[in-house]
Design an enzyme around this catalytic site. Sequence first.
Site, short mmCIF file in Angstrom:
data_model
loop_
_atom_site.label_atom_id
_atom_site.label_comp_id
_atom_site.label_asym_id
_atom_site.label_seq_id
_atom_site.Cartn_x
_atom_site.Cartn_y
_atom_site.Cartn_z
N ILE A 120 -1.71 21.60 0.29
CA ILE A 120 -0.31 21.65 0.74
C ILE A 120 0.61 22.19 -0.37
O ILE A 120 1.70 22.70 -0.08
CB ILE A 120 0.13 20.24 1.20
CG1 ILE A 120 1.27 20.31 2.19
CG2 ILE A 120 0.47 19.33 0.02
CD1 ILE A 120 1.52 19.00 2.93
N ASN A 148 -11.11 15.87 -9.84
CA ASN A 148 -10.53 14.87 -10.73
C ASN A 148 -11.04 13.48 -10.37
O ASN A 148 -11.13 13.13 -9.20
CB ASN A 148 -8.99 14.89 -10.60
CG ASN A 148 -8.41 16.20 -11.07
OD1 ASN A 148 -8.76 16.70 -12.14
ND2 ASN A 148 -7.51 16.78 -10.28
N HIS A 176 -12.78 14.84 -3.40
CA HIS A 176 -12.47 16.21 -2.99
C HIS A 176 -12.77 17.17 -4.12
O HIS A 176 -12.63 16.85 -5.29
CB HIS A 176 -11.01 16.36 -2.54
CG HIS A 176 -10.00 15.82 -3.50
ND1 HIS A 176 -9.74 14.47 -3.61
CD2 HIS A 176 -9.18 16.43 -4.38
CE1 HIS A 176 -8.79 14.28 -4.52
NE2 HIS A 176 -8.44 15.45 -5.02
N HIS A 230 -11.60 20.88 -5.45
CA HIS A 230 -10.63 21.96 -5.36
C HIS A 230 -11.37 23.28 -5.54
O HIS A 230 -12.24 23.39 -6.42
CB HIS A 230 -9.59 21.89 -6.48
CG HIS A 230 -8.74 20.65 -6.49
ND1 HIS A 230 -7.43 20.66 -6.06
CD2 HIS A 230 -9.00 19.38 -6.90
CE1 HIS A 230 -6.91 19.45 -6.22
NE2 HIS A 230 -7.84 18.65 -6.72
P1 5GP Z 1 -5.98 15.42 -6.93
O1 5GP Z 1 -4.82 15.38 -7.88
O2 5GP Z 1 -6.22 14.08 -6.28
O3 5GP Z 1 -7.22 16.01 -7.55
O4 5GP Z 1 -5.58 16.44 -5.81
C1 5GP Z 1 -4.95 16.09 -4.62
C2 5GP Z 1 -4.47 17.36 -3.96
O5 5GP Z 1 -4.15 17.06 -2.62
C3 5GP Z 1 -3.21 17.94 -4.59
O6 5GP Z 1 -3.48 19.27 -5.03
C4 5GP Z 1 -2.17 17.89 -3.46
O7 5GP Z 1 -1.32 19.01 -3.43
C5 5GP Z 1 -3.05 17.81 -2.23
N1 5GP Z 1 -2.45 17.10 -1.10
C6 5GP Z 1 -1.81 15.90 -1.15
N2 5GP Z 1 -1.41 15.53 0.08
C7 5GP Z 1 -1.82 16.52 0.92
C8 5GP Z 1 -1.69 16.71 2.34
O8 5GP Z 1 -1.14 15.90 3.08
N3 5GP Z 1 -2.24 17.85 2.86
C9 5GP Z 1 -2.86 18.77 2.07
N4 5GP Z 1 -3.36 19.86 2.68
N5 5GP Z 1 -2.99 18.63 0.73
C10 5GP Z 1 -2.48 17.51 0.16
#
Ligand code: 5GP
Length: 120
Positions: free
Chosen positions: A34, A91, A104, A106
């Site tokens: 997002i 992460n 997840h 990336h």
């Molecule tokens: P993290 O920091 O946990 O490795 O990455 C989480 C990712 O999820 C972030 O890059 C953030 O932009 C993405 N994200 C958070 N909420 C949503 C959402 O509701 N929809 C989508 N498509 N991405 C999200």
Amino acid sequence: MSYDSNNIFARILRQEIPCKKIHENNFGLAFHDINPKAPIHALVIPRGAYTSSLDFHEKASTEEITGFYRFVSDVVRLLDLPEKGYRLLSNHGTAAGQEVPHYHVHIFGGKPLGPMLKES
Ligand code: 5GP
């Protein structure tokens, strides 16, 4: 860390909130981030309830692990990244900046990605 079944990616898996889907199969779901940090920024999540890579690697079945990582590569090909180059990142925990407690991966691509970590 116990799994919070109301985290945002669990809700996306249950189709309670929308996502810009790229691909899905029995092992995973891929969608666009997002808040993209590169021209291509995809997220790939397993269907099972795992909090991070550590949890997934330690608790998922061999079939789930193989199926999920093959699925990650299917997504990389769908995004046309093998020739251009790309980066996978995951992460775990607060120091790494994990925001969403559902495992997840990336996928970043679409431009030269620079150094692996920001120089401080
Ligand atoms: P993290 O920091 O946990 O490795 O990455 C989480 C990712 O999820 C972030 O890059 C953030 O932009 C993405 N994200 C958070 N909420 C949503 C959402 O509701 N929809 C989508 N498509 N991405 C999200």
